[in-house]
Scaffold this active site. Sequence first.
Site, PDB file in Angstrom:
ATOM      1  N   HIS E  23       0.833  -1.207   0.000  1.00 65.34           N
ATOM      2  CA  HIS E  23       0.000   0.000   0.000  1.00 65.34           C
ATOM      3  C   HIS E  23       0.866   1.255   0.000  1.00 65.34           C
ATOM      4  O   HIS E  23       0.612   2.208  -0.736  1.00 65.34           O
ATOM      5  CB  HIS E  23      -0.888   0.039   1.257  1.00 65.34           C
ATOM      6  CG  HIS E  23      -1.886  -1.057   1.355  1.00 65.34           C
ATOM      7  ND1 HIS E  23      -2.028  -1.831   2.481  1.00 65.34           N
ATOM      8  CD2 HIS E  23      -2.809  -1.518   0.481  1.00 65.34           C
ATOM      9  CE1 HIS E  23      -2.995  -2.708   2.303  1.00 65.34           C
ATOM     10  NE2 HIS E  23      -3.479  -2.557   1.085  1.00 65.34           N
ATOM     11  N   LYS E  47     -17.505  -6.640   7.731  1.00 63.28           N
ATOM     12  CA  LYS E  47     -16.275  -7.378   8.041  1.00 63.28           C
ATOM     13  C   LYS E  47     -15.906  -7.166   9.497  1.00 63.28           C
ATOM     14  O   LYS E  47     -16.242  -6.158  10.099  1.00 63.28           O
ATOM     15  CB  LYS E  47     -15.130  -6.869   7.154  1.00 63.28           C
ATOM     16  CG  LYS E  47     -15.176  -7.375   5.730  1.00 63.28           C
ATOM     17  CD  LYS E  47     -13.859  -7.031   5.055  1.00 63.28           C
ATOM     18  CE  LYS E  47     -14.017  -6.920   3.549  1.00 63.28           C
ATOM     19  NZ  LYS E  47     -12.850  -6.288   2.918  1.00 63.28           N
ATOM     20  N   ARG E  98      -2.452  -6.175  -8.271  1.00 64.22           N
ATOM     21  CA  ARG E  98      -1.480  -7.225  -8.006  1.00 64.22           C
ATOM     22  C   ARG E  98      -1.615  -8.382  -8.975  1.00 64.22           C
ATOM     23  O   ARG E  98      -0.724  -8.685  -9.729  1.00 64.22           O
ATOM     24  CB  ARG E  98      -1.642  -7.756  -6.579  1.00 64.22           C
ATOM     25  CG  ARG E  98      -1.117  -6.785  -5.532  1.00 64.22           C
ATOM     26  CD  ARG E  98      -1.521  -7.271  -4.186  1.00 64.22           C
ATOM     27  NE  ARG E  98      -2.937  -7.704  -4.254  1.00 64.22           N
ATOM     28  CZ  ARG E  98      -3.681  -7.993  -3.210  1.00 64.22           C
ATOM     29  NH1 ARG E  98      -3.169  -7.901  -2.021  1.00 64.22           N
ATOM     30  NH2 ARG E  98      -4.928  -8.373  -3.352  1.00 64.22           N
ATOM     31  N   SER E 136      -3.025  -7.750   2.904  1.00 67.22           N
ATOM     32  CA  SER E 136      -3.256  -7.625   4.348  1.00 67.22           C
ATOM     33  C   SER E 136      -3.680  -8.961   4.938  1.00 67.22           C
ATOM     34  O   SER E 136      -3.215  -9.353   6.007  1.00 67.22           O
ATOM     35  CB  SER E 136      -4.335  -6.581   4.617  1.00 67.22           C
ATOM     36  OG  SER E 136      -3.894  -5.301   4.237  1.00 67.22           O
TER      37      SER E 136
END
Lengths: 168, 168, 168, 168, 168, 168
Positions: E23, E47, E98, E136
């Site tokens: 990040h 979440k 990514r 993460s």
Amino acid sequence: MCKSNQPSIGVYPGTFDPITNGHIDIIERALHLFDKVIIAVAVNSKKDPLFNASERVASIEKCFEDQKDRIEVIEVASGLLVDFAVKKNAKALIRGLRAVSDFDYEFQLALMNRKLVREVESIFLMTAFRWIYISSSMIKEVACNGGDVSDLVPPHINQLLKNKYSTK
Amino acid sequence: MCKSNQPSIGVYPGTFDPITNGHIDIIERALHLFDKVIIAVAVNSKKDPLFNASERVASIEKCFEDQKDRIEVIEVASGLLVDFAVKKNAKALIRGLRAVSDFDYEFQLALMNRKLVREVESIFLMTAFRWIYISSSMIKEVACNGGDVSDLVPPHINQLLKNKYSTK
Amino acid sequence: MCKSNQPSIGVYPGTFDPITNGHIDIIERALHLFDKVIIAVAVNSKKDPLFNASERVASIEKCFEDQKDRIEVIEVASGLLVDFAVKKNAKALIRGLRAVSDFDYEFQLALMNRKLVREVESIFLMTAFRWIYISSSMIKEVACNGGDVSDLVPPHINQLLKNKYSTK
Amino acid sequence: MCKSNQPSIGVYPGTFDPITNGHIDIIERALHLFDKVIIAVAVNSKKDPLFNASERVASIEKCFEDQKDRIEVIEVASGLLVDFAVKKNAKALIRGLRAVSDFDYEFQLALMNRKLVREVESIFLMTAFRWIYISSSMIKEVACNGGDVSDLVPPHINQLLKNKYSTK
Amino acid sequence: MCKSNQPSIGVYPGTFDPITNGHIDIIERALHLFDKVIIAVAVNSKKDPLFNASERVASIEKCFEDQKDRIEVIEVASGLLVDFAVKKNAKALIRGLRAVSDFDYEFQLALMNRKLVREVESIFLMTAFRWIYISSSMIKEVACNGGDVSDLVPPHINQLLKNKYSTK
Amino acid sequence: MCKSNQPSIGVYPGTFDPITNGHIDIIERALHLFDKVIIAVAVNSKKDPLFNASERVASIEKCFEDQKDRIEVIEVASGLLVDFAVKKNAKALIRGLRAVSDFDYEFQLALMNRKLVREVESIFLMTAFRWIYISSSMIKEVACNGGDVSDLVPPHINQLLKNKYSTK
């Protein structure tokens, strides 16, 4: 010269929580290929849907009020989808494709379904270009955050979404 | 209750250099969905095919000798495929899917075809499981190197391949 | 508070054989992010383009006649693209993305470019929705077969395509 | 307790035009899994390689001079790769994976090879992280345009590339 | 010659549970393209994050202590991200890419965001090569199982992870 | 000439809820490449498995009763998988590949594992063609809905599935 004298039937399965313009588009395309389309509304107890089964069935039926003779909407609570299709004398399972990731899962599912019941074909149709990026879950996320989805779902679904999220 | 009284027609385009068991499988599936299937054999001057156009048409016709009333094999030398489909009153372009990379290209093609002619649907069928990994070019490569492809193509194609490669 | 006092420059490389509405859309988006956009027209001797280098440069310049101070069109015949970008003081290479298969190649290319020259960033922009399915090669294929591409390219490109294919 | 008393052999096929640090990395990983690795250099007459077959074999052998007992480099001019593997008593075909698009093709190839010869396994190894983005063709393109590839290939390959491109 | 006299603003949204070197790398790249970067920390009630919203904001701010004039960290609890971007006069939403699977989702999201608000561009940047494989969630999984992530996150995040998992 | 005198060990990790014919096929292929295969049964407390850990271990052991000297089944409750592999002196982590989406995740995982422990290689094997479309979760879904999975799992697993779902 005809394949058979029986009407050709296709089954279009889904959760439809809620039905979107993309789903409707697929169903209309399927009506060009089949005499009758059965919309199989999955009542999966694991997921926690925004709309309950009867709300979903009713709101789908409302979309096709003028084609009642060629569209049937049925809750499917248990059992294999291919068994349902066989029981209904369906020729094919209809699947709508949007993106590459869709396809990968659909491919596996179609192979499994074919293994289970050989007579039911899986056919894949593509949504109209302008619906490619929409899904029920993205529509719910946008609507839940106050975004305008009025041109992505039929008017009565738009109203239902507003009712759900305003009462939260 | 019927969609229309006209026979439903699907067009299945390809190079068919040569036709494989995978192609034949897709055509047989399509015969469950359409009254008639037109096999459009692309005569693309850019590529250098192993079999010339008339060899390819003849070898495809031989595969469907007992279904002459429902199968038509036509060379397509120029013009847009969708224009051909419209001229033939076809309802749909039939595409066989094998792998993810296929899908990506097919997706773009279907979008372009829909843009060009709105009335012709693209429908995607999946080959039988055991044909998923074969393609005309892989069959030629294997046959060219002396490998056995007798259970991947019809017997007369197998013979044609042997003739081609033994004379080299 | 400013990043620097120098104008920010982006390089948009491509073959542009011919330029499409999709390319133009990416360039217009890039003009919101950079002070100046340099369009690097690849003159790759290996490929056999429909339009020669000067035709391509001229037809791109015509698209941006009213933004001459912010757009520069340059033939790039040899050398590495990143070296070109460094020589031009560009901050970034601009890439337009359409489909998943694009991305895979672009990813590798960006990694290689970054390895070669660390200071030039690769940034990816998405074409407008309605251009996602077009490419120069698909447009040439459609035009070559008599299809209408008038709403996929600027009018002068449409005319150039007609000239090329009618004289064949 | 042992699988067998015979040395285990893996075949690593490729064009190696030229061999890169990524290939060398895969071969070194394979040496941890097999007693012997046979490098099968494809002599495909269709492609027009930069280095001829003997140049490629010699330059690969130079990379493994101190492991001559465990590495063999062989030109493969014709015939099926799996037949070659069987003749050499190899247990497995070794394939290096880099990107998703690689995988898709490798998957099809492995299925076909398994169909042709059941006893030879395809195993996939991953290159070291820093070689994931390199390929022989990208290295040639960079070297041809004057870019520095000295840390992507062994020194003697770097020199060979310089010789080739300076004489052009 | 300038695009405008106003500072250019980019919004970089994410959950940042916790912020990783990947990040941080994207943010530093974005600082080369924008005068100011607003980090929008999603506070998604669905979440169950490891770090609460204020922990996440504080730990991000600590990473950019010496660039306070160009970086702003803001909790975003409700509403559409594009509405947030418009309110902040942002030119673009910044997304880090990514892997291929990322791209597929990002593509759909960007199309939806563009539909909702036309003026905000989505731009995609690539993380540095060495961060491509981290996320993460993978960092949490490794740290939770006693693995060393000290060179994948800043030191203070590494300490926070140790505190969280040792107290469990 | 041998790599070493120690037996070569591969670790095959998974949830195995339940073990399928696809898993068994991968293990049998691995036994051609390694002297010993350790099946690491993940006991992940987050997921809610159908079979508890001891049921899963017992049912896997039953599949390999006649190869007890070359197969070991071990519960892995915590810690990193690569640390487990190192402790067991394993040369490689064995992964079975089915579809493209698998590969994408496996790629990231393999990169992370390699970063954590350099000595343990990740090797990818392909399941036999006829198991490519099956997974533990799809088998459970089919069995739960009364479908026949008797040729996708060993007989004792089929019986266990029937017991589980009939008592519901």
